[in-house]
Enzyme design. Structure first.
Site, PDB file in Angstrom:
ATOM      1  N   CYS A 193      13.585  10.569   7.992  1.00 33.45           N
ATOM      2  CA  CYS A 193      13.255  10.193   9.374  1.00 33.45           C
ATOM      3  C   CYS A 193      14.486  10.206  10.274  1.00 33.45           C
ATOM      4  CB  CYS A 193      12.594   8.828   9.404  1.00 33.45           C
ATOM      5  SG  CYS A 193      13.608   7.555   8.678  1.00 33.45           S
ATOM      6  N   LYS A 221       0.869  -1.175   0.000  1.00 29.00           N
ATOM      7  CA  LYS A 221       0.000   0.000   0.000  1.00 29.00           C
ATOM      8  C   LYS A 221       0.910   1.231   0.000  1.00 29.00           C
ATOM      9  CE  LYS A 221      -2.201   3.415   2.111  1.00 29.00           C
ATOM     10  NZ  LYS A 221      -1.803   4.523   1.256  1.00 29.00           N
ATOM     11  N   GLU A 243       9.279  15.962  15.937  1.00 27.85           N
ATOM     12  CA  GLU A 243       9.757  15.801  14.567  1.00 27.85           C
ATOM     13  C   GLU A 243       9.069  16.835  13.680  1.00 27.85           C
ATOM     14  OE1 GLU A 243       8.367  12.414  12.235  1.00 27.85           O
ATOM     15  OE2 GLU A 243      10.458  11.986  11.723  1.00 27.85           O
ATOM     16  N   GLU A 254       8.548   1.209  11.747  1.00 25.14           N
ATOM     17  CA  GLU A 254       9.678   2.123  11.505  1.00 25.14           C
ATOM     18  C   GLU A 254       9.098   3.522  11.532  1.00 25.14           C
ATOM     19  OE1 GLU A 254      12.776   1.144  11.068  1.00 25.14           O
ATOM     20  OE2 GLU A 254      12.449  -1.004  10.858  1.00 25.14           O
TER      21      GLU A 254
END
Ligand code: NAD
Length: 504
Positions: A279, A170, A377, A245
């Site tokens: 990331c 996906k 973040e 993750e």
């Protein structure tokens, strides 16, 4: 205009059960660049059923058969690299040189690595009286983000294929093109029907349906923390494995030595690669307080040297992926100013001369580790510089974070740098740069629970240090190589092309 309205299910291009489409926006122009179909639960059911049927035979395939297939995919992937890179640039705004270079090269590297690992992997081991078998887990739901779209897809799809798993991918709705081309590559290369399937659409529909599906054995997810938490809950009722993750706020420790200013400059440029949408980006730069003025000057000069503009031109930085992401970056810049952080470079709004497109200014703040811009973040080109008084202090700041994904230490005394790296609670650390497709990647704390890359893909073992060879200093802000070099450890010789820095 791209029109990708069919899914890849059971070895065939298949129209959605219920027709629905969404437009894809080019972040550089804010204009529609194409259309994709949005799937429904019914499409997921078809794809999972196909993967389940195929698992019976694919799980029993020989290593030689799987290697043959991976090599066919490799030939087809190599043939279409330029096209893949252009798709990445169009879908998420990476400069073309980065799209056709590093982005595509990461996919090529993961593919080559899957082949190398499979060539040598021991699926059976006699331990005393026990014959231990390492078996494919089953049908895997693979859910990926938009920021390094090819990297995230390939680091999941190829290891799944290599181990005898079947999968349903996906891809991200914001950046669906490169995954669609990858599905074409898989089809052309002769992947048996049902072994690999792909359904495009909304995360809350397709991703959730995969996570809840009773016939999916594992979800491998890369993306944001809140979605990772939701997926874990959705998967709990069917007791499936979940690999997460997630995000990060990685510290980059610069040691107090002759290279301090050069390392600060390289780390600052490195932060701006992919418009900061990485990331494991080193978004908290820790520098000695005693040399703060020098560090600030180096960071300012480096940030202001980053060229921003149309990703089809020769620029270091393109736009961020979407209007939503642009707004998030602007909100954090405003928050930093509100909290009293000192603006060193960049700031609010678009760079001068760019009226359209989701462009941000490469921004640097001097801040403290308790500020929101140091704790959360941002996922954009915003770097935070924080001062430390001693090595112990630097380690404390580095570890004082809800996240634990990446980490960096740069310094001339390699042993001292490694000693610091050992004390940092984070999944992967680069000491003086380096790059290794075989090193595990994944996080501690709220950065996730999985480990990917190389032979550890799908594994649960915690390995840490990566890239400890002193082969180059941090990240170089220059066009990446056309094709990623052969996977393998950085051996200490100057190989700048292999040291482009943090990924995904
Ligand atoms: P996201 O979590 O919004 O989306 C990731 C994927 O999950 C997309 O395909 C999305 O459609 C899907 N999704 C959304 N809602 C879902 C749901 N309820 N159930 C199942 N799937 C759902 O993340 P993003 O904005 O695409 O990516 C940015 C995030 O990804 C950042 O936090 C970044 O740090 C993280 N990331 C982590 C790594 C890593 O390796 N640790 C790598 C790249 C990006």
């Amino acid at each position: 205009m791209r029109n990708y309205t069919q899914f890849y299910i059971d070895g065939r291009w298949t129209a959605p059960v219920t027709p629905a489409t969404a437009e894809v926006i080019n972040p550089a122009t804010e204009e529609v660049s194409g259309t994709i179909s949005l799937g429904s639960e019914a499409d997921v059911d078809l794809a999972v059923a196909a993967a389940r049927r195929a698992f019976g035979s694919w799980s029993q395939s020989t290593v030689a058969e799987r290697l043959d297939l991976l090599r066919s995919i490799q030939a087809e992937y190599t043939r279409r690299m330029q096209e893949l890179g252009e798709a990445v640039t169009e879908e998420m705004g990476a400069p073309l040189a980065l799209g056709t270079g590093f982005h595509v090269g990461l996919g090529a590297g993961h593919l080559q690595t899957a082949i190398e690992v499979l060539e040598n992997f021991k699926f059976e081991e006699q331990r005393g009286p026990t014959l231990l078998l390492k078996e494919p887990i089953g049908v895997c739901g693979l859910i990926t983000p938009w920021n390094w779209p090819l990297n995230q897809v390939t680091v999941k799809v190829f290891p799944a294929l290599a181990t005898g798993c079947t999968s349903v991918l996906k891809p991200p709705q914001l950046a669906p093109y490169s995954a669609q081309i990858l599905a074409e590559i898989m089809d052309k290369a002769g992947v048996p029907a049902g072994v690999f399937n792909m359904v495009q659409g909304q995360g809350s529909v397709i991703g959730a349906a995969l996570s809840r599906h009773p016939d999916v054995d594992m979800i491998s997810f890369t993306g944001s923390e809140p979605v990772g938490v939701q997926i874990t809950k959705d998967a709990a009722d069917t007791v499936k494995r979940v690999g997460l993750e997630l995000g990060g706020k990685s510290a980059w420790v610069i040691l107090d030595d002759d290279q301090m200013a050069a390392n600060v400059a390289a780390a600052t440029s490195g932060m701006m690669v992919n418009a900061g949408q990485t990331c494991s980006a080193g978004s908290r730069l820790l520098v000695p307080n005693a040399r703060m003025a020098e560090a600030v000057a180096a960071a300012k000069a480096a940030a202001e040297a980053v060229s921003v503009g149309n990703p089809l031109g020769e620029v270091a930085m393109g736009p961020v992926v979407s209007k939503g992401q642009w707004n998030v970056v602007q909100q954090y810049i405003a928050k930093g100013l509100e909290e009293g952080a000192e603006l060193i470079a960049g700031g609010a709004g678009r760079p001068d001369g760019l009226e359209k497109g989701f462009y941000c200014k490469p921004t640097v703040f001097k801040a403290t580790n308790d500020m929101a811009i140091a704790r959360e973040e941002i996922f954009g080109p915003v770097l935070v510089i924080i001062g430390y008084d001693s090595v112990d202090h630097a380690v404390d700041i580095a570890n004082d974070s809800p996240f634990g994904l990446g980490g960096y230490v740069n310094g001339q005394d390699r042993d001292a740098a490694i000693a610091i790296a050992r004390r940092m609670r984070t999944g992967a650390i680069w000491v003086n740069g380096g790059f290794d497709f075989h090193a595990p990647f994944g996080g501690y704390k709220r950065s996730g629970n999985g480990r990917e890359w190389g032979r550890i893909s799908r594994g649960q073992v915690d390995h840490r240090l990566r890239g400890t060879a002193p082969c180059c200093q941090a990240v170089m802000p220059r066009p990446p190589p056309a094709l990623w070099p052969k996977a393998g450890p950085c051996r200490g010789s100057p190989r700048p092309a292999a040291c482009m820095g943090p990924t995904a």
